[in-house]
Motif scaffolding. Structure first.
Motif, mmCIF file in Angstrom:
data_model
loop_
_atom_site.group_PDB
_atom_site.id
_atom_site.type_symbol
_atom_site.label_atom_id
_atom_site.label_comp_id
_atom_site.label_asym_id
_atom_site.label_seq_id
_atom_site.Cartn_x
_atom_site.Cartn_y
_atom_site.Cartn_z
ATOM 1 N N ALA A 1 -57.506 -9.728 -28.771
ATOM 2 C CA ALA A 1 -58.031 -10.798 -29.553
ATOM 3 C C ALA A 1 -57.195 -10.073 -31.848
ATOM 4 C CB ALA A 1 -59.340 -10.817 -29.929
ATOM 5 N N ILE A 2 -55.665 -10.869 -31.474
ATOM 6 C CA ILE A 2 -55.900 -10.566 -33.151
ATOM 7 C C ILE A 2 -56.379 -10.966 -34.563
ATOM 8 C CG2 ILE A 2 -53.848 -12.140 -33.035
ATOM 9 C CD1 ILE A 2 -51.693 -9.910 -34.099
ATOM 10 N N GLY A 3 -55.665 -10.140 -35.285
ATOM 11 C CA GLY A 3 -55.637 -10.141 -36.536
ATOM 12 C C GLY A 3 -56.030 -9.132 -37.845
ATOM 13 N N SER A 4 -55.324 -10.480 -38.883
ATOM 14 C CA SER A 4 -54.367 -9.636 -40.243
ATOM 15 C C SER A 4 -55.395 -8.856 -40.741
ATOM 16 C CB SER A 4 -53.948 -11.301 -40.613
ATOM 17 O OG SER A 4 -55.164 -11.340 -40.982
ATOM 18 N N SER B 1 -53.230 -4.812 -39.595
ATOM 19 C CA SER B 1 -53.619 -3.806 -41.398
ATOM 20 C C SER B 1 -53.480 -2.496 -41.644
ATOM 21 C CB SER B 1 -55.276 -4.421 -41.655
ATOM 22 O OG SER B 1 -55.817 -3.232 -40.717
ATOM 23 N N GLY B 2 -53.175 -2.088 -40.448
ATOM 24 C CA GLY B 2 -53.085 -0.853 -40.440
ATOM 25 C C GLY B 2 -51.092 -0.658 -40.506
ATOM 26 N N PHE B 3 -50.512 -1.512 -40.301
ATOM 27 C CA PHE B 3 -49.053 -1.458 -40.891
ATOM 28 C C PHE B 3 -48.892 -1.028 -42.321
ATOM 29 C CE2 PHE B 3 -48.506 -3.551 -36.341
ATOM 30 C CZ PHE B 3 -47.372 -2.967 -35.943
ATOM 31 N N ALA B 4 -49.961 -1.489 -42.833
ATOM 32 C CA ALA B 4 -49.850 -1.228 -44.510
ATOM 33 C C ALA B 4 -50.242 -0.592 -45.358
ATOM 34 C CB ALA B 4 -51.197 -2.537 -45.169
ATOM 35 N N ALA C 1 -52.479 -14.640 -48.550
ATOM 36 C CA ALA C 1 -50.628 -13.897 -48.708
ATOM 37 C C ALA C 1 -50.812 -13.157 -46.686
ATOM 38 C CB ALA C 1 -49.897 -13.548 -49.596
ATOM 39 N N GLU C 2 -51.594 -12.896 -46.940
ATOM 40 C CA GLU C 2 -51.902 -11.519 -45.947
ATOM 41 C C GLU C 2 -52.029 -12.114 -44.817
ATOM 42 O OE1 GLU C 2 -53.385 -7.775 -48.749
ATOM 43 O OE2 GLU C 2 -54.888 -8.799 -47.669
ATOM 44 N N VAL C 3 -52.627 -13.024 -44.490
ATOM 45 C CA VAL C 3 -53.045 -14.253 -43.009
ATOM 46 C C VAL C 3 -51.493 -14.302 -42.234
ATOM 47 C CG1 VAL C 3 -53.272 -16.649 -41.628
ATOM 48 C CG2 VAL C 3 -54.233 -16.196 -44.443
ATOM 49 N N GLY C 4 -52.129 -13.328 -40.961
ATOM 50 C CA GLY C 4 -50.898 -13.467 -39.837
ATOM 51 C C GLY C 4 -50.064 -12.585 -40.450
ATOM 52 N N ARG C 5 -50.453 -11.721 -41.434
ATOM 53 C CA ARG C 5 -49.370 -10.853 -41.365
ATOM 54 C C ARG C 5 -49.241 -9.504 -40.553
ATOM 55 N NH1 ARG C 5 -52.385 -6.317 -45.256
ATOM 56 N NH2 ARG C 5 -54.260 -6.091 -44.798
ATOM 57 N N TYR C 6 -47.494 -9.094 -40.484
ATOM 58 C CA TYR C 6 -47.073 -8.093 -39.798
ATOM 59 C C TYR C 6 -47.518 -8.500 -37.871
ATOM 60 C CZ TYR C 6 -47.627 -5.266 -43.306
ATOM 61 O OH TYR C 6 -47.595 -4.459 -45.042
#
Length: 260
Positions: free
Chosen positions: A241-244, A214-217, A250-255
């Motif tokens: 562990a990666i998480g969006s 989420s930091g990319f947003a 629409a934000e699932v798997g973002r970036y």
């Protein structure tokens, strides 16, 4: 693209929320469908639990909400079996005054993932959301002192990891991410001994450290934690562990593509 440690599983989104938490949109099935459309093999819901928080706005689930969450999760696990693995987890917000109540909650049900976080800091009897962009909340932290608040946040995270049975630590350096004074405050804290304590506790308990895209947003345009903290974490060989942190389907798997 940025380089990360090779233990990152980009086929799993381990941190999504739904409208049940009152600050996200979409129902659980919409998130599952979004994950399938992104080609993910696993999706983990990580809905919010808080205890004893004195705040004018609720951003977590009630006991009745958790019942709905578990029932709908079980239905979706059955419906989508063989197509995608669905995990039901909980993101536990740490309140040092409510450790026993939190432990009771965690003992009552089995969870596929327990994320440990700290969203609220108590100031003069009221809890303020450390991840809020609300102007009045940010002003309260300005008055309290951003450096002071951030130092207390890291201390609370260390307590949380030590006292709670988590599987992943969330939001390591995301506190006050919307505050205009956070960059210098965070830079000053990067070598703090309490961070080393957190990493050692994670390693001892075999807990993962979350990479939150989420930091990319946000204005920093990079995942949480920052590269300097990831480098320190690498010395302790922590699993990742990666998480969006999706708050809409629409934000699932973002970036995730930025993390290859």
């Amino acid at each position: 693209m940025i380089s990360v440690m090779p233990t990152l599983d980009l086929t799993t989104d381990g941190h999504v929320h739904t409208s049940l938490c009152l600050h996200a949109a979409g129902n659980m099935e919409e998130y599952v469908e979004a994950a399938l459309a992104k080609g993910l093999r696993r999706l983990v819901f990580l809905e919010h639990f808080e205890a004893g928080i004195n705040s004018p706005r609720r951003t977590w689930l009630t006991p009745d909400d958790f019942e709905i969450y578990r029932r709908e999760g079980a239905r979706l696990q059955q419906r989508y079996a063989g197509r995608i693995e669905i995990g039901l987890g909980v993101e536990v917000g740490y309140n040092p005054r409510e450790v026993e109540a939190t432990l009771v909650f965690l003992r009552d049900h089995a969870w596929d993932r327990v994320g440990i976080s700290c969203h609220f800091l108590e100031i003069a009897g009221r809890h303020y959301n450390l991840l809020s962009r609300n102007e009045q909340t940010l002003a309260a932290f300005s008055t309290y002192g951003v450096d002071r608040a951030l130092a207390e946040y890291f201390a609370l995270l260390a307590q949380a990891v030590e006292q709670l049975p988590g599987t992943v630590l969330c939001h390591l350096d995301a506190a006050l991410r919307h505050h205009p004074e956070i960059a210098p405050a965070l830079a000053a804290q990067t070598q703090s001994p309490v961070l080393e304590r957190i990493f050692k506790l994670l390693a001892a308990k075999k807990m993962a450290l979350e990479i939150n895209t989420s930091g990319f947003a946000h204005h920093r345009r990079q995942a949480y934690p920052a590269p300097a903290l990831l480098a320190r974490a690498a010395a302790h060989h922590l699993p990742l562990a990666i998480g969006s942190d999706a708050h809409a389907p629409a934000e699932v798997g973002r970036y995730f593509n930025f993390m290859q």
